[in-house]
Design a protein around this motif. Structure first.
Motif, PDB file in Angstrom:
ATOM      1  N   VAL A 139       0.694  -1.460   0.124  1.00  0.00           N
ATOM      2  CA  VAL A 139       0.086  -0.011   0.158  1.00  0.00           C
ATOM      3  C   VAL A 139       0.481   1.255  -0.205  1.00  0.00           C
ATOM      4  O   VAL A 139       0.209   2.489   0.180  1.00  0.00           O
ATOM      5  CB  VAL A 139      -1.086   0.138   0.999  1.00  0.00           C
ATOM      6  CG1 VAL A 139      -1.735  -1.195   1.499  1.00  0.00           C
ATOM      7  CG2 VAL A 139      -0.232   0.418   2.346  1.00  0.00           C
ATOM      8  N   THR A 140       2.097   1.126   0.504  1.00  0.00           N
ATOM      9  CA  THR A 140       2.826   2.370   0.267  1.00  0.00           C
ATOM     10  C   THR A 140       3.700   3.024  -1.262  1.00  0.00           C
ATOM     11  O   THR A 140       3.448   2.028  -2.326  1.00  0.00           O
ATOM     12  CB  THR A 140       3.771   2.105   0.861  1.00  0.00           C
ATOM     13  OG1 THR A 140       4.490   1.589   1.718  1.00  0.00           O
ATOM     14  CG2 THR A 140       5.498   3.813   0.927  1.00  0.00           C
ATOM     15  N   ARG A 141       3.105   4.052  -1.205  1.00  0.00           N
ATOM     16  CA  ARG A 141       3.251   5.192  -2.389  1.00  0.00           C
ATOM     17  C   ARG A 141       3.801   6.368  -2.653  1.00  0.00           C
ATOM     18  O   ARG A 141       4.157   7.362  -1.677  1.00  0.00           O
ATOM     19  CB  ARG A 141       1.768   5.817  -2.652  1.00  0.00           C
ATOM     20  CG  ARG A 141      -0.226   4.717  -2.795  1.00  0.00           C
ATOM     21  CD  ARG A 141       0.926   3.644  -4.034  1.00  0.00           C
ATOM     22  NE  ARG A 141       0.259   2.763  -5.150  1.00  0.00           N
ATOM     23  CZ  ARG A 141       0.429   1.192  -4.533  1.00  0.00           C
ATOM     24  NH1 ARG A 141       1.164   1.105  -3.287  1.00  0.00           N
ATOM     25  NH2 ARG A 141      -0.748   0.445  -5.596  1.00  0.00           N
ATOM     26  N   LEU A 142       5.012   6.140  -2.983  1.00  0.00           N
ATOM     27  CA  LEU A 142       6.523   6.850  -2.807  1.00  0.00           C
ATOM     28  C   LEU A 142       6.160   8.295  -4.325  1.00  0.00           C
ATOM     29  O   LEU A 142       6.447   7.669  -5.520  1.00  0.00           O
ATOM     30  CB  LEU A 142       7.486   6.350  -2.939  1.00  0.00           C
ATOM     31  CG  LEU A 142       7.757   5.497  -1.203  1.00  0.00           C
ATOM     32  CD1 LEU A 142       9.530   5.331  -0.873  1.00  0.00           C
ATOM     33  CD2 LEU A 142       7.171   6.307   0.035  1.00  0.00           C
ATOM     34  N   PRO A 143       6.109   9.366  -3.765  1.00  0.00           N
ATOM     35  CA  PRO A 143       6.390  10.025  -4.911  1.00  0.00           C
ATOM     36  C   PRO A 143       7.608   9.555  -5.838  1.00  0.00           C
ATOM     37  O   PRO A 143       8.812   9.910  -5.100  1.00  0.00           O
ATOM     38  CB  PRO A 143       6.355  11.459  -4.174  1.00  0.00           C
ATOM     39  CG  PRO A 143       6.239  11.200  -3.172  1.00  0.00           C
ATOM     40  CD  PRO A 143       6.361  10.314  -2.431  1.00  0.00           C
ATOM     41  N   THR A 144       7.500   9.918  -6.993  1.00  0.00           N
ATOM     42  CA  THR A 144       8.577  10.110  -8.187  1.00  0.00           C
ATOM     43  C   THR A 144       9.454  11.487  -7.833  1.00  0.00           C
ATOM     44  O   THR A 144       8.550  12.501  -7.557  1.00  0.00           O
ATOM     45  CB  THR A 144       8.889   9.529  -9.527  1.00  0.00           C
ATOM     46  OG1 THR A 144       7.881  10.717  -9.731  1.00  0.00           O
ATOM     47  CG2 THR A 144       7.845   8.399  -9.658  1.00  0.00           C
ATOM     48  N   CYS A 145      11.333  11.275  -7.986  1.00  0.00           N
ATOM     49  CA  CYS A 145      11.616  12.046  -8.134  1.00  0.00           C
ATOM     50  C   CYS A 145      12.661  12.065  -8.250  1.00  0.00           C
ATOM     51  O   CYS A 145      13.656  10.756  -8.149  1.00  0.00           O
ATOM     52  CB  CYS A 145      11.691  12.493  -6.057  1.00  0.00           C
ATOM     53  SG  CYS A 145      12.782  14.287  -5.793  1.00  0.00           S
ATOM     54  N   LYS A 146      13.187  13.287  -8.614  1.00  0.00           N
ATOM     55  CA  LYS A 146      14.678  13.020  -9.463  1.00  0.00           C
ATOM     56  C   LYS A 146      15.674  14.730  -9.190  1.00  0.00           C
ATOM     57  O   LYS A 146      14.878  15.377  -8.688  1.00  0.00           O
ATOM     58  CB  LYS A 146      14.824  12.780 -10.878  1.00  0.00           C
ATOM     59  CG  LYS A 146      14.557  11.976 -11.563  1.00  0.00           C
ATOM     60  CD  LYS A 146      13.561  11.501 -13.359  1.00  0.00           C
ATOM     61  CE  LYS A 146      13.380  10.527 -13.694  1.00  0.00           C
ATOM     62  NZ  LYS A 146      13.149  10.366 -14.820  1.00  0.00           N
ATOM     63  N   SER A 147      16.851  14.091  -8.703  1.00  0.00           N
ATOM     64  CA  SER A 147      18.133  15.248  -8.464  1.00  0.00           C
ATOM     65  C   SER A 147      17.723  15.965  -9.860  1.00  0.00           C
ATOM     66  O   SER A 147      18.009  17.343  -9.214  1.00  0.00           O
ATOM     67  CB  SER A 147      18.919  14.326  -7.866  1.00  0.00           C
ATOM     68  OG  SER A 147      19.359  13.619  -9.225  1.00  0.00           O
TER      69      SER A 147
END
Length: 260
Positions: free
Chosen positions: A53-61
């Motif tokens: 169920v964990t949903r982590l936002p995508t992120c690029k440096s």
């Protein structure tokens, strides 16, 4: 994780899509005697549930170097972020226990439960106003006056001895009348189980027009929607019979205009 890809999907007669059940054996033997429980997902550990169920936002440096208007849009990704708390995991475990334990006594393979399920459905049909013959037992019923919800006659309230009386007196209808009553009961039964969303939507006036067109074809109405009332009454009486109309409480006397 894309849950939809884990299942085989088929289109069912009402136009909706349904997942084909996958049966598995659980580590607890009492759960393996009920096919409904066997079709449920496995019992997850706390760690596995969190992973699902964990949903982590995508992120690029590299996005840190974007112009402000683009970085502003990236902030919205937080609305799709979900990291379950301990109480969320605890709640999932409680719900899982309630569902599986609740199905233990609802086993379709047990004859007593299958019989009880049929009796519940039959009682629902029996207490529906307008059903005067049971299509399952082929017995004559008393007309029910169970309260109707929201002007929807196919959604009835709770039956009681006051609004759905039990009587030892059986009405003896002719076979032709019983056949008409069986047809009405079958239609009501279909309406009770019908998925109305799959049916074409028509305005009430459309049905009125079709009714008038049919009367015109049978020389019982004019093009300006004038109904030959006397002729229609005679047709009703000869086609249905007075016994059937009286059973439904339909009065086709000359001073009754509700028929039209």
């Amino acid at each position: 994780m894309n849950i939809e890809n884990e299942w085989e999907w088929v289109k069912i007669p009402n136009g909706e899509w349904a997942a084909v059940a996958k049966y598995r054996d659980h580590k607890l033997s009492e759960y393996n005697t009920n096919p409904i429980i066997r079709s449920l997902p496995p019992i997850f550990s706390r760690e596995k549930f969190v992973e699902y169920v964990t949903r982590l936002p995508t992120c690029k440096s590299s996005e840190r170097e974007l112009e402000p208007q683009y970085r502003f849009h990236c902030i919205e990704r937080l609305s799709r972020y979900f990291d379950p708390l301990n109480k969320t995991v605890d709640l999932q475990q409680v719900v899982c226990v309630l569902i599986m334990q609740g199905y233990l006594r609802r086993n379709p393979l047990q004859p007593e439960y299958a019989l009880r399920s049929g009796q519940i459905y039959q009682a629902r049909l029996h207490q529906t106003p307008g059903v005067l013959v049971c299509t399952i037992h082929d017995v004559v019923l008393n007309d029910s006056i169970v309260p109707i919800w929201n002007n929807k006659w196919y959604q009835v309230g709770i039956a009681s001895l006051e609004n759905c009386p039990i009587s030892n007196v059986t009405r003896n209808y002719s076979e032709s009348t019983k056949e008409w009553l069986r047809l009405i009961a079958s239609d009501i039964e279909w309406l009770m189980t019908c998925d109305f969303k799959s049916l074409p939507s028509k305005e009430l006036d459309w049905f009125h027009i079709q009714y008038i067109v049919l009367l015109i074809k049978r020389n019982l109405a004019t093009l300006d929607r004038q109904v030959y009332e006397q002729g229609l009454r005679q047709k009703f009486l000869s086609f249905y019979g007075s016994e059937f109309l009286e059973a439904l409480g339909i009065n086709v006397s000359n001073n009754n205009i509700n028929l039209f």
